[in-house]
Write a protein that holds these residues in place. Structure first.
Motif, PDB file in Angstrom:
ATOM      1  N   THR A 130     -24.697   9.032 -24.702  1.00  0.00           N
ATOM      2  CA  THR A 130     -24.775   7.924 -25.194  1.00  0.00           C
ATOM      3  C   THR A 130     -23.423   7.200 -25.584  1.00  0.00           C
ATOM      4  O   THR A 130     -23.269   5.914 -25.505  1.00  0.00           O
ATOM      5  CB  THR A 130     -25.144   8.195 -26.726  1.00  0.00           C
ATOM      6  N   MET A 134     -22.577   3.252 -24.469  1.00  0.00           N
ATOM      7  CA  MET A 134     -22.102   2.058 -25.757  1.00  0.00           C
ATOM      8  C   MET A 134     -21.007   1.583 -25.214  1.00  0.00           C
ATOM      9  O   MET A 134     -20.594   0.312 -25.505  1.00  0.00           O
ATOM     10  CB  MET A 134     -21.745   3.047 -27.166  1.00  0.00           C
ATOM     11  N   LEU A 137     -21.737  -1.022 -22.794  1.00  0.00           N
ATOM     12  CA  LEU A 137     -22.196  -2.284 -23.448  1.00  0.00           C
ATOM     13  C   LEU A 137     -21.025  -3.125 -23.937  1.00  0.00           C
ATOM     14  O   LEU A 137     -21.000  -4.447 -23.844  1.00  0.00           O
ATOM     15  CB  LEU A 137     -23.119  -1.838 -24.489  1.00  0.00           C
ATOM     16  N   GLY A 138     -20.114  -2.263 -24.653  1.00  0.00           N
ATOM     17  CA  GLY A 138     -18.919  -3.062 -25.413  1.00  0.00           C
ATOM     18  C   GLY A 138     -18.066  -3.859 -24.174  1.00  0.00           C
ATOM     19  O   GLY A 138     -17.572  -4.722 -24.372  1.00  0.00           O
ATOM     20  N   LEU A 142     -17.210  -7.745 -23.860  1.00  0.00           N
ATOM     21  CA  LEU A 142     -16.063  -8.306 -23.619  1.00  0.00           C
ATOM     22  C   LEU A 142     -15.793  -9.113 -22.585  1.00  0.00           C
ATOM     23  O   LEU A 142     -15.171 -10.267 -22.839  1.00  0.00           O
ATOM     24  CB  LEU A 142     -14.951  -6.876 -23.902  1.00  0.00           C
ATOM     25  N   PHE A 269     -33.965  -2.382 -15.540  1.00  0.00           N
ATOM     26  CA  PHE A 269     -35.356  -2.421 -15.266  1.00  0.00           C
ATOM     27  C   PHE A 269     -35.642  -2.109 -13.873  1.00  0.00           C
ATOM     28  O   PHE A 269     -36.844  -1.068 -13.794  1.00  0.00           O
ATOM     29  CB  PHE A 269     -35.934  -3.522 -15.578  1.00  0.00           C
ATOM     30  N   PHE A 311     -42.145  -2.223 -18.418  1.00  0.00           N
ATOM     31  CA  PHE A 311     -40.921  -1.325 -18.413  1.00  0.00           C
ATOM     32  C   PHE A 311     -41.242  -0.252 -19.691  1.00  0.00           C
ATOM     33  O   PHE A 311     -41.135   1.133 -19.320  1.00  0.00           O
ATOM     34  CB  PHE A 311     -39.555  -2.127 -18.963  1.00  0.00           C
ATOM     35  N   ILE A 312     -41.776  -0.664 -20.545  1.00  0.00           N
ATOM     36  CA  ILE A 312     -42.116   0.521 -21.840  1.00  0.00           C
ATOM     37  C   ILE A 312     -43.166   1.386 -21.203  1.00  0.00           C
ATOM     38  O   ILE A 312     -42.880   2.561 -21.460  1.00  0.00           O
ATOM     39  CB  ILE A 312     -42.415  -0.277 -22.999  1.00  0.00           C
TER      40      ILE A 312
ATOM     41  N   LEU B  36     -29.454   6.662 -29.914  1.00  0.00           N
ATOM     42  CA  LEU B  36     -29.206   5.341 -30.589  1.00  0.00           C
ATOM     43  C   LEU B  36     -29.975   4.419 -30.628  1.00  0.00           C
ATOM     44  O   LEU B  36     -30.471   4.122 -29.279  1.00  0.00           O
ATOM     45  CB  LEU B  36     -28.011   4.870 -29.733  1.00  0.00           C
ATOM     46  N   PHE B  38     -31.612   1.302 -29.924  1.00  0.00           N
ATOM     47  CA  PHE B  38     -31.188   0.054 -29.139  1.00  0.00           C
ATOM     48  C   PHE B  38     -31.946  -1.185 -30.138  1.00  0.00           C
ATOM     49  O   PHE B  38     -31.399  -2.282 -30.052  1.00  0.00           O
ATOM     50  CB  PHE B  38     -31.551  -0.111 -27.930  1.00  0.00           C
ATOM     51  N   LEU B  95     -33.416   6.368 -25.172  1.00  0.00           N
ATOM     52  CA  LEU B  95     -32.780   5.203 -25.246  1.00  0.00           C
ATOM     53  C   LEU B  95     -33.278   3.908 -24.443  1.00  0.00           C
ATOM     54  O   LEU B  95     -33.158   2.712 -24.964  1.00  0.00           O
ATOM     55  CB  LEU B  95     -31.182   5.495 -24.556  1.00  0.00           C
ATOM     56  N   PHE B  99     -34.536   0.362 -25.665  1.00  0.00           N
ATOM     57  CA  PHE B  99     -34.069  -1.076 -24.995  1.00  0.00           C
ATOM     58  C   PHE B  99     -35.031  -2.014 -24.576  1.00  0.00           C
ATOM     59  O   PHE B  99     -35.133  -3.052 -24.727  1.00  0.00           O
ATOM     60  CB  PHE B  99     -33.363  -0.336 -23.742  1.00  0.00           C
ATOM     61  N   GLY B 100     -36.111  -1.080 -23.974  1.00  0.00           N
ATOM     62  CA  GLY B 100     -37.320  -2.216 -23.750  1.00  0.00           C
ATOM     63  C   GLY B 100     -37.992  -2.623 -24.886  1.00  0.00           C
ATOM     64  O   GLY B 100     -38.483  -3.947 -24.888  1.00  0.00           O
ATOM     65  N   PHE B 103     -36.260  -5.728 -26.137  1.00  0.00           N
ATOM     66  CA  PHE B 103     -36.478  -6.690 -25.217  1.00  0.00           C
ATOM     67  C   PHE B 103     -37.941  -7.320 -25.468  1.00  0.00           C
ATOM     68  O   PHE B 103     -38.154  -8.599 -25.675  1.00  0.00           O
ATOM     69  CB  PHE B 103     -36.477  -6.390 -23.725  1.00  0.00           C
ATOM     70  N   PRO B 224     -24.946  -5.723 -30.102  1.00  0.00           N
ATOM     71  CA  PRO B 224     -23.842  -4.810 -29.566  1.00  0.00           C
ATOM     72  C   PRO B 224     -22.754  -4.654 -30.867  1.00  0.00           C
ATOM     73  O   PRO B 224     -22.010  -3.818 -30.640  1.00  0.00           O
ATOM     74  CB  PRO B 224     -23.283  -6.157 -28.531  1.00  0.00           C
ATOM     75  N   PHE B 227     -23.341  -1.535 -32.465  1.00  0.00           N
ATOM     76  CA  PHE B 227     -23.048  -0.453 -31.639  1.00  0.00           C
ATOM     77  C   PHE B 227     -21.513  -0.341 -31.820  1.00  0.00           C
ATOM     78  O   PHE B 227     -21.080   1.001 -31.919  1.00  0.00           O
ATOM     79  CB  PHE B 227     -23.477  -0.477 -30.627  1.00  0.00           C
ATOM     80  N   LEU B 235     -19.605   8.487 -34.085  1.00  0.00           N
ATOM     81  CA  LEU B 235     -20.938   8.300 -33.903  1.00  0.00           C
ATOM     82  C   LEU B 235     -21.658   9.622 -34.839  1.00  0.00           C
ATOM     83  O   LEU B 235     -21.100  10.638 -34.935  1.00  0.00           O
ATOM     84  CB  LEU B 235     -21.456   8.767 -32.494  1.00  0.00           C
ATOM     85  N   PRO B 291     -14.875 -13.822 -31.519  1.00  0.00           N
ATOM     86  CA  PRO B 291     -16.115 -12.922 -30.984  1.00  0.00           C
ATOM     87  C   PRO B 291     -15.816 -11.892 -30.220  1.00  0.00           C
ATOM     88  O   PRO B 291     -16.596 -10.615 -30.324  1.00  0.00           O
ATOM     89  CB  PRO B 291     -16.990 -14.093 -30.007  1.00  0.00           C
ATOM     90  N   ILE B 292     -14.742 -11.673 -29.276  1.00  0.00           N
ATOM     91  CA  ILE B 292     -14.344 -10.458 -28.725  1.00  0.00           C
ATOM     92  C   ILE B 292     -13.584  -9.389 -29.303  1.00  0.00           C
ATOM     93  O   ILE B 292     -13.210  -8.357 -28.967  1.00  0.00           O
ATOM     94  CB  ILE B 292     -13.634 -10.695 -27.212  1.00  0.00           C
ATOM     95  N   TYR B 295     -14.961  -6.026 -29.713  1.00  0.00           N
ATOM     96  CA  TYR B 295     -14.837  -4.991 -28.514  1.00  0.00           C
ATOM     97  C   TYR B 295     -13.743  -4.669 -27.943  1.00  0.00           C
ATOM     98  O   TYR B 295     -13.446  -3.462 -27.349  1.00  0.00           O
ATOM     99  CB  TYR B 295     -15.585  -6.182 -27.366  1.00  0.00           C
ATOM    100  N   LEU B 296     -12.636  -5.502 -28.541  1.00  0.00           N
ATOM    101  CA  LEU B 296     -11.120  -5.119 -28.055  1.00  0.00           C
ATOM    102  C   LEU B 296     -10.847  -3.870 -28.893  1.00  0.00           C
ATOM    103  O   LEU B 296     -10.251  -3.004 -28.359  1.00  0.00           O
ATOM    104  CB  LEU B 296     -10.159  -6.347 -28.395  1.00  0.00           C
ATOM    105  N   LEU B 298     -12.990  -1.806 -30.053  1.00  0.00           N
ATOM    106  CA  LEU B 298     -13.843  -0.789 -29.363  1.00  0.00           C
ATOM    107  C   LEU B 298     -12.935   0.092 -28.279  1.00  0.00           C
ATOM    108  O   LEU B 298     -12.820   1.095 -28.124  1.00  0.00           O
ATOM    109  CB  LEU B 298     -15.144  -1.162 -28.875  1.00  0.00           C
ATOM    110  N   VAL B 299     -12.513  -0.786 -27.379  1.00  0.00           N
ATOM    111  CA  VAL B 299     -11.623  -0.149 -26.036  1.00  0.00           C
ATOM    112  C   VAL B 299     -10.470   0.482 -26.789  1.00  0.00           C
ATOM    113  O   VAL B 299     -10.076   1.453 -26.261  1.00  0.00           O
ATOM    114  CB  VAL B 299     -11.339  -1.387 -25.284  1.00  0.00           C
TER     115      VAL B 299
END
Lengths: 433, 315
Positions: A130, A134, A137-138, A142, A269, A311-312, B36, B38, B95, B99-100, B103, B224, B227, B235, B291-292, B295-296, B298-299
């Motif tokens: 996991t 994540m 994704l991050g 970015l 997918f 997909f599901i 997690l 999604f 997961l 995710f699906g 969507f 995002p 997360f 976590l 906006p970023i 994420y910065l 996060l890294v």
């Protein structure tokens, strides 16, 4: 001791096996050569090119997901960066008249994918599972957000375009017509598929599988799972870059959609629907998903919804994907007990199809009332005309949906019983199921 | 300058509390089921759209109650009939299932309510300035949002720490089999937690809907970041999620209100940069990179403290 040694190193393949192995690749190459002779129209050539690109991309994704057990939500980053670098490379080579032909460009894209994977992958491959998902994704968010900020490199919303015909001509080919692009994509697809298959046979490929199955034991054997994951990630980025640059060559443009979440989702997918357990799975998935997305978008407005539902359904009912589903039947086929299951399939198919038809009918009727409420209720979906305002249609869809579901549930338990008896019969004949 | 700091702090804490409403459910679901979710942000979106639709029919206040219940019921159904079924196929399948689901929910919302933003308005009862600070009117609705999220936070804390249900939930987090042996229906506890978690996300959706934009891409925009909150906090750590929510809330709000750039700070020293390809990095303002920022963060967190701020486990 000698027994262990003999199982650790399999005997050299027999000549017939070798012949079969190399024959497969030769046949694949001949098929790729002959394909445009059979389907020569412009649209089918475009479709083939898209499928080829998708195959490389999905296989590169499966190096992560299927072979090393790393679920990435940001694989499009390397695809997209490969595409952007390829477009810039075409522009620079074209402007400076450097002696480099177009077929070299995917290598540049691949190397840039490799470089970025090597840069970004070190931190993210420290963990799998996991946490890795994540982080991927991050990182993807970015890069995708940065693409809209760094305008001079990524071209903002419009993207960067290039002219592929301005490069050095090779054997008189200027790579303007789609047929030449098809052959370019086909050649690279074949090379990439062979290379990725070869990768799975190397010690590194084997260690990747070991890291996927039991990273702790890999450490005991003396390998560092982080390094193995990192190497797999770099290879994966390399092939994704090749796919991205081929896409950039095909469309002569690279824009921020290449890097985005949708592209990452699509490759996930395709790979998963095809099946992550077998090498051929992502190839099947890429073909299936590309054809599906091209075909469904003609048939219905809300094709993305069907896509998500498929997909599901695969995740819920067939975690091995299409190939996993087909390969399940191999032991039965070998033992000759397959005929025991087939009739139950046919019986289960009828109510299942009825349920799906009811679902589609319901979705299309609802779509008519919510998306275009003012229009004529006589709508056409999947090539079938029907009146969305008629209560008979509503009743039919409800009956098909609920009735089909109730009957299908029963028939599928029956399929389960038939399956159990067939596979135990196969086991008795000595073929491992 | 003081005005900017006060207003941004208020807004940042508000955004942070909203984030925490969602992140709390997400992180509890993660520690309990090991997956997690999604689609968590999708339930936030469902909450907003249900809230919009119900407030049209019945008014805002019933919507504030009914919409989360509805979303929570859907969430519980997803756990019972979806996640539990894929559980045997492993975490990756779980997961991927969520995710699906995310969507599909986005597509369904697009089909029903369209792609453009819907007109979800602040209820008239709360449509007035609460107070004026440095000549800026601070809307009462935002104070209401803040109060609701704090009330839920406190309520959640009491339930988890002081009641019997909270005790069982906490025990089921670490020792599900033992809890099962003691005669509790662990499956039902899981379903309940999933339902409550998604309902909390839906509450956040209902109260954020009128203040922010209620649109079919809102889940994709917020997911995002959610997360990031969970990973940065660590976590499975609830206090970590709280700290990270506030941190990211404040970080983003402050970044948006700042206009500085490298060119602004050092521009006069070397004007030549403005004409090279570095111009983008040189001229971009802090507000533009807001906006970023998550994420910065996060890294950076992953590079220097991989288990997150208050996390204990390393995976």
């Amino acid at each position: 001791m000698s027994e262990i040694a003999s199982t650790a190193a399999p005997p050299l393949p027999a000549t017939t096996e070798k012949l079969r192995f190399y024959g497969t690749w030769v046949i694949a190459a001949i098929a790729l050569l002959l394909l445009p002779q059979i389907f020569g129209s412009g649209s089918s050539l475009t479709t083939f090119s898209l499928i080829g690109i998708s195959i490389i991309f999905s296989l590169s994704y499966n190096i992560l997901l299927g072979q090393t057990g790393m679920l990435s939500f940001g694989h499009a980053v390397y695809y997209g960066l490969g595409g952007f670098l390829a477009v810039h490379a075409i522009n620079i080579i074209g402007a400076n008249k450097l002696p480099l032909p177009l077929p070299i460009i995917p290598l540049i894209g691949g190397l840039s994918g490799l470089t970025f994977a090597a840069l970004l992958g070190w931190v993210s491959t420290q963990r799998s599972g996991t946490a890795f998902a994540m982080i991927s994704l991050g990182v993807a968010e970015l890069i995708a957000s940065s693409a809209l900020i760094l305008r001079s490199f990524f071209g903002g919303e419009a993207g960067v375009s290039a002219n592929r015909t301005k490069l050095l001509k090779l054997f008189g080919w200027n790579f303007g017509p789609q047929i030449q692009i098809y052959y370019l994509v086909a050649a690279w697809t074949l090379i990439a598929v062979i290379a990725m298959y070869a990768l799975t046979r190397t010690p590194l490929g084997r260690m990747c599988n070991a890291v996927r199955d039991n990273p702790e034991r890999v450490q005991f054997v003396g390998y560092n799972p982080h390094i193995v994951r990192y190497l797999a990630f770099c290879f994966s980025g390399f092939f994704a870059g090749i796919a991205g640059s081929l896409a950039a060559i095909n469309f002569e443009i690279a824009n921020s959609a290449y890097l985005g979440a949708e592209q990452s989702g699509t490759v996930l997918f395709a790979t998963y629907i095809g099946g992550i357990g077998f090498f051929i799975g992502p190839i099947v998935g890429a073909i299936f998903v590309t054809l599906l997305s091209l075909g469904l978008s003609d048939l219905t407005q809300v094709w993305q919804l069907y896509f998500g539902l498929i997909f599901i359904a695969v995740v819920l009912f067939a975690p091995g994907g299409i190939t996993g589903l087909l390969m399940m039947h191999r032991p039965l086929l070998k033992a000759g007990t397959l005929p025991k299951v087939l009739p139950s399939y046919l019986v289960a198919l009828v109510p299942t199809l009825a349920m799906i038809a009811g679902l589609i009918l319901a979705i299309e009727t609802i779509v008519h009332y919510t998306v275009n409420p003012g229009d004529d209720p006589h709508i056409k979906a999947f090539g079938v005309n029907f009146d969305a305002a008629s209560p008979y249609i509503w009743a039919t869809s409800v009956i098909l949906l609920i009735g089909g579901f109730l009957v299908a549930r029963r028939t599928w338990t029956w399929v389960g019983h038939a399956w159990d008896s067939a596979s135990s019969a196969a086991r008795e004949t000595g073929i491992a199921a | 300058m003081l005005e900017l700091i006060v207003i941004s702090t208020l807004n940042g804490v508000l955004f942070g509390m909203l984030l925490f409403l969602m992140a709390s459910g997400l992180t509890v679901i993660f520690s309990m089921l090991g997956v997690l979710n999604f689609a968590h942000a999708s339930f936030y979106m469902l909450g907003a759209f249900f809230g919009f639709q119900i407030s049209r029919w019945l008014g805002f206040w019933p919507a504030l109650v009914i919409a989360p219940l509805l979303a929570g019921a859907i969430g519980a159904g997803v756990e019972r009939y979806g996640l539990r079924r894929v559980h045997k196929n492993g975490h990756v399948a779980e997961l991927l299932f969520t995710f699906g689901l995310a969507f599909v929910i986005e597509d369904v919302v697009q089909i029903i309510w369209g792609k453009s933003p819907v007109d979800f308005r602040i209820p008239p009862l709360l449509d007035f300035p609460a107070f004026t600070i440095f000549s800026t009117n601070y809307p009462a609705y935002k104070m209401f949002m803040l109060l609701v999220s704090i009330a839920i936070f406190v309520g959640l804390l009491i339930v988890v720490k002081k009641t019997r249900i909270g005790l069982i939930v906490q025990a089921a987090l670490t020792h599900p089999h033992m809890v099962g042996h003691l005669g509790h229906n662990v499956g039902r506890v899981f379903m309940l937690v999933f339902g409550v978690g998604t309902a909390l996300a839906a509450v956040a959706g209902v109260i954020a809907g009128p203040a922010l934009v209620t649109q079919s891409n809102m889940a994709g925009l917020l997911g995002p970041i959610l997360f990031v909150v969970v990973v940065v906090g660590g976590l499975g750590s609830l206090p970590g999620a709280f700290v990270a929510s506030l941190l990211i809330g404040l970080l983003q709000t402050f970044a948006v209100s700042m206009n500085g750039s490298l060119a602004g700070a050092f521009g006069p020293l070397s004007p030549a940069y403005a004409s090279t390809w570095l111009a983008d990095i040189w001229g971009v303002t802090i507000a533009q990179i807001a906006p970023i920022m998550p994420y910065l963060l996060l890294v950076l967190i992953l590079a220097f403290r991989p288990m997150g701020l208050l996390g204990t486990r390393d995976t």
